[in-house]
Design a protein around this motif. Structure first.
Motif, PDB file in Angstrom:
ATOM      1  N   TRP A  35     -28.876 -62.621 -56.671  1.00 50.27           N
ATOM      2  CA  TRP A  35     -28.934 -63.110 -55.237  1.00 50.27           C
ATOM      3  C   TRP A  35     -29.013 -64.703 -55.363  1.00 50.27           C
ATOM      4  O   TRP A  35     -28.213 -65.186 -54.909  1.00 50.27           O
ATOM      5  N   ASN A  36     -29.914 -65.223 -55.995  1.00 50.17           N
ATOM      6  CA  ASN A  36     -30.279 -66.470 -56.061  1.00 50.17           C
ATOM      7  C   ASN A  36     -29.144 -67.250 -56.699  1.00 50.17           C
ATOM      8  O   ASN A  36     -28.599 -68.206 -56.336  1.00 50.17           O
ATOM      9  N   ASN A  38     -26.303 -66.414 -56.684  1.00 53.32           N
ATOM     10  CA  ASN A  38     -24.993 -66.579 -55.905  1.00 53.32           C
ATOM     11  C   ASN A  38     -25.471 -67.193 -54.494  1.00 53.32           C
ATOM     12  O   ASN A  38     -24.591 -66.956 -53.538  1.00 53.32           O
ATOM     13  N   CYS A  39     -26.105 -68.117 -54.561  1.00 57.57           N
ATOM     14  CA  CYS A  39     -26.678 -68.945 -53.496  1.00 57.57           C
ATOM     15  C   CYS A  39     -27.193 -68.007 -52.195  1.00 57.57           C
ATOM     16  O   CYS A  39     -26.860 -68.371 -51.022  1.00 57.57           O
ATOM     17  N   PHE A  40     -27.715 -66.738 -52.493  1.00 61.02           N
ATOM     18  CA  PHE A  40     -28.232 -66.067 -51.468  1.00 61.02           C
ATOM     19  C   PHE A  40     -27.012 -65.499 -50.351  1.00 61.02           C
ATOM     20  O   PHE A  40     -27.075 -65.306 -49.308  1.00 61.02           O
ATOM     21  N   GLN A  41     -25.709 -65.246 -51.028  1.00 58.33           N
ATOM     22  CA  GLN A  41     -24.674 -64.650 -50.123  1.00 58.33           C
ATOM     23  C   GLN A  41     -24.812 -63.263 -50.385  1.00 58.33           C
ATOM     24  O   GLN A  41     -24.789 -62.919 -51.813  1.00 58.33           O
TER      25      GLN A  41
END
Length: 103
Positions: A35-36, A38-41
């Protein structure tokens, strides 16, 4: 998304939850890392093999049990595909926002 606040709130939840074990925590942090990256997307796309490798879970049964229990307890939303050529989707909830809403 405030990762520090998210992790602080997560740790508070983990301390209170007597049914969470090290394998759940290891799997959650592997998911959190994706998740991190993926920039929290949301959602993130994962494969069982990637998650088992990064979380050091050696049994498919343990992996599926932990994913189901993390889903049932509201730590994640797991959306399996049952397709070996397509990754499953996982939504991670932003606990830093949840804490603000509870205050």
């Amino acid at each position: 998304m405030k990762p520090n606040k998210h992790l602080t709130t997560l740790f508070d939840r983990l301390i209170e939850d007597k049914n969470i074990h090290p394998t759940h925590i290891s799997l959650y942090f592997s998911l959190f890392q994706y998740w991190n990256i993926n920039c929290f997307q949301n959602p993130i796309s994962i494969t069982r093999e990637e998650m088992m490798l990064s979380s050091k879970i050696g049994s498919r049964a343990t992996y599926h049990k932990c994913m189901r229990e993390l889903n049932d307890k509201g730590y994640i939303k797991y959306i399996p595909t049952f397709n070996p050529f397509k990754g499953s989707s996982v939504l991670l909830f932003n606990f830093s926002e949840a804490e603000i809403m509870e205050q």
